[in-house]
Design an enzyme around this catalytic site. Sequence first.
Site, PDB file in Angstrom:
ATOM      1  N   HIS A   1       0.776  -1.145  -0.095  1.00 42.51           N
ATOM      2  CA  HIS A   1      -0.041   0.084  -0.054  1.00 42.51           C
ATOM      3  C   HIS A   1       0.818   1.221   0.109  1.00 42.51           C
ATOM      4  O   HIS A   1       0.666   2.095  -0.906  1.00 42.51           O
ATOM      5  CB  HIS A   1      -0.953  -0.029   0.948  1.00 42.51           C
ATOM      6  CG  HIS A   1      -1.656   1.106   1.479  1.00 42.51           C
ATOM      7  ND1 HIS A   1      -3.030   1.195   1.147  1.00 42.51           N
ATOM      8  CD2 HIS A   1      -1.428   2.616   1.831  1.00 42.51           C
ATOM      9  CE1 HIS A   1      -3.507   2.253   1.332  1.00 42.51           C
ATOM     10  NE2 HIS A   1      -2.480   3.336   1.747  1.00 42.51           N
ATOM     11  N   GLU A   2       1.955   1.391   1.007  1.00 43.19           N
ATOM     12  CA  GLU A   2       2.840   2.408   1.087  1.00 43.19           C
ATOM     13  C   GLU A   2       3.689   2.661  -0.101  1.00 43.19           C
ATOM     14  O   GLU A   2       3.818   3.604  -0.862  1.00 43.19           O
ATOM     15  CB  GLU A   2       3.585   2.347   2.225  1.00 43.19           C
ATOM     16  CG  GLU A   2       2.805   2.426   3.615  1.00 43.19           C
ATOM     17  CD  GLU A   2       1.795   3.478   3.504  1.00 43.19           C
ATOM     18  OE1 GLU A   2       2.001   4.616   3.105  1.00 43.19           O
ATOM     19  OE2 GLU A   2       0.675   3.237   4.410  1.00 43.19           O
TER      20      GLU A   2
END
Length: 175
Positions: free
Chosen positions: A141-142
């Site tokens: 996600h990051e």
Amino acid sequence: MSIFSIVTAPDERLKQKSKPVLECTDQTRKFMHDMLETMYNADGAGLAAVQVGILLRILVIDIKEYDPVERPKDFYPLFIVNPEIIEKSTELVTANEGCISLPKQRIEVTRPESVKIRYLDYHGKSQELKANDWLARVIQHEYDHLEGKLMVDYLSNLKRDVVLRKLKKLKNNIV
């Protein structure tokens, strides 16, 4: 320590690709600590530098309360500089995700169950990490943020437009 303002969608900076960090300096480490404080303040599990308006390939992650894997005491927080995903599992898992740059939104996202990354740690030393389960999801996600990708980009155009309109309306009511 400083707490930064969070950049929220539909801010165009979130769609830009972040640039590599040339060297891990004391200034870089201070910035990472400030990112970490900002993430804690926003009740986040991870934060990319672009989410505070800085287009550098830096992530901070701390999911020690949610990580089902037993890890060394000093494993978290993770400071990840210039990450590259070097391996992904073929097994995919769908789960509900949130994002501090997309307030009040939850989206089902399908991602590889595990990943292996190569990165520079807090001290600028090269490391490799194989992650699965929740940590793999947070890393991916990051990492997407570093590539200019948001979790809404996994939605159909119609659903993405609806979410972005909601966020724009929310932003206009707050500001």
